[in-house]
Design a protein around this motif. Sequence first.
Motif, short mmCIF file in Angstrom:
data_model
loop_
_atom_site.label_atom_id
_atom_site.label_comp_id
_atom_site.label_asym_id
_atom_site.label_seq_id
_atom_site.Cartn_x
_atom_site.Cartn_y
_atom_site.Cartn_z
N GLY A 1 41.35 61.18 14.79
CA GLY A 1 39.99 61.41 15.24
C GLY A 1 39.49 60.20 16.00
O GLY A 1 39.78 59.06 15.61
N VAL A 2 38.78 60.42 17.09
CA VAL A 2 38.32 59.32 17.95
C VAL A 2 36.84 59.51 18.26
O VAL A 2 36.40 60.61 18.61
N ASP A 3 36.07 58.44 18.11
CA ASP A 3 34.64 58.51 18.41
C ASP A 3 34.16 57.17 18.95
O ASP A 3 34.86 56.16 18.85
N GLU A 4 32.97 57.18 19.54
CA GLU A 4 32.39 55.97 20.11
C GLU A 4 30.97 55.78 19.62
O GLU A 4 30.31 56.74 19.20
N VAL A 5 30.51 54.56 19.70
CA VAL A 5 29.11 54.22 19.42
C VAL A 5 28.67 53.22 20.47
O VAL A 5 29.40 52.26 20.75
N THR B 1 34.58 51.79 19.89
CA THR B 1 35.26 53.03 19.56
C THR B 1 36.15 52.82 18.34
O THR B 1 36.47 51.69 17.97
N ALA B 2 36.54 53.93 17.74
CA ALA B 2 37.50 53.86 16.64
C ALA B 2 38.39 55.08 16.67
O ALA B 2 37.98 56.16 17.14
N ALA B 3 39.59 54.91 16.19
CA ALA B 3 40.55 56.00 16.00
C ALA B 3 41.05 55.95 14.57
O ALA B 3 41.34 54.86 14.06
N LEU C 1 30.68 55.51 31.35
CA LEU C 1 31.63 56.59 31.02
C LEU C 1 33.06 56.08 31.06
O LEU C 1 33.82 56.27 30.11
N HIS C 2 33.44 55.42 32.16
CA HIS C 2 34.82 54.97 32.28
C HIS C 2 35.13 53.84 31.29
O HIS C 2 36.24 53.75 30.79
N ALA C 3 34.13 53.02 30.99
CA ALA C 3 34.34 51.98 29.98
C ALA C 3 34.56 52.59 28.61
O ALA C 3 35.38 52.11 27.82
N THR C 4 33.83 53.67 28.31
CA THR C 4 34.01 54.37 27.04
C THR C 4 35.41 54.97 26.94
O THR C 4 36.08 54.87 25.90
N MET C 5 35.88 55.59 28.02
CA MET C 5 37.22 56.15 28.02
C MET C 5 38.26 55.06 27.82
O MET C 5 39.25 55.24 27.09
N LEU C 6 38.05 53.89 28.44
CA LEU C 6 38.96 52.77 28.28
C LEU C 6 38.99 52.29 26.83
O LEU C 6 40.06 52.03 26.25
N ALA C 7 37.81 52.19 26.22
CA ALA C 7 37.74 51.75 24.82
C ALA C 7 38.42 52.75 23.90
O ALA C 7 39.07 52.37 22.92
N MET C 8 38.29 54.04 24.19
CA MET C 8 38.98 55.07 23.40
C MET C 8 40.49 54.94 23.55
O MET C 8 41.24 55.06 22.56
N GLN C 9 40.96 54.70 24.76
CA GLN C 9 42.39 54.49 24.97
C GLN C 9 42.88 53.30 24.15
O GLN C 9 43.96 53.36 23.55
N ALA D 1 38.18 49.47 18.48
CA ALA D 1 38.35 48.85 19.80
C ALA D 1 37.01 48.84 20.53
O ALA D 1 35.99 49.30 20.00
N ARG D 2 37.01 48.33 21.76
CA ARG D 2 35.74 48.14 22.46
C ARG D 2 35.96 47.99 23.95
O ARG D 2 37.07 47.71 24.41
N ALA D 3 34.89 48.14 24.70
CA ALA D 3 34.83 47.73 26.09
C ALA D 3 33.63 46.81 26.21
O ALA D 3 32.54 47.13 25.72
N GLU D 4 33.82 45.66 26.82
CA GLU D 4 32.79 44.64 26.87
C GLU D 4 31.73 44.95 27.93
O GLU D 4 31.91 45.81 28.79
N VAL D 5 30.63 44.21 27.84
CA VAL D 5 29.52 44.40 28.78
C VAL D 5 30.00 44.27 30.22
O VAL D 5 29.60 45.06 31.09
#
Length: 208
Positions: free
Chosen positions: A19-23, A34-36, A89-97, A76-80
């Motif tokens: 399961g994968v989600d973001e905050v 994000t977390a998986a 959006l693309h930063a969120t997808m990167l953090a999910m990856q 995981a995360r994507a930085e500011v």
Amino acid sequence: MQMGLDFTLVAEVEELVAGVDEVGRGPLCGAVVTAAVILDPNRPILGLNDSKKLTEAKREKLFDEIKEKALSWCIARAEVEEIDELNILHATMLAMQRAVAGLHIQPKLAMIDGNRCPKLPMRAEAVVKGDSKVPAIAAASILAKVSRDREMAAFELTYPGYGIGGHKGYPTPVHLEALVRLGPTPIHRRSFAPVRQAYEALEGLAPV
């Protein structure tokens, strides 16, 4: 009474499911986190639910239990800076990856909260409101939210006066007023309109 999710709602047996989600997509400051999580069906976790529907105390308790009982998990995360460069959006997808790549067990299926999936090396399925339907996504939402909330509480001490520990970076009236009065901090997202406008008001030009 806070009800947990029923593990019978999704078939998480016979194949490994993450399961994968973001905050943190909406805040004006801080990373998107994000977390998986791959849950262990032999070690059920009672009370899993969408992190937003749980009290802070319940989230904190489940945070430790998930890390203890899950087959695998990664935060995981994507930085500011990445948010400003790529867009949220693309930063969120990167953090999910990054979260999925950080699992020490590769799942057969990744179930992603929301309506779109990042590009992953395994089959992926988007689940709208998945954090209230799929236990593994609920677990991921808890790990991501507790992790980010703790970080925002720490930033409250580093950048006093903004109320970051309370609003967690979201554009509340308190936050917007402080942004105008005090100006942006290094953790504010320059690509978000209220932050850009605050820079323009203080400097007479947009940040580069």
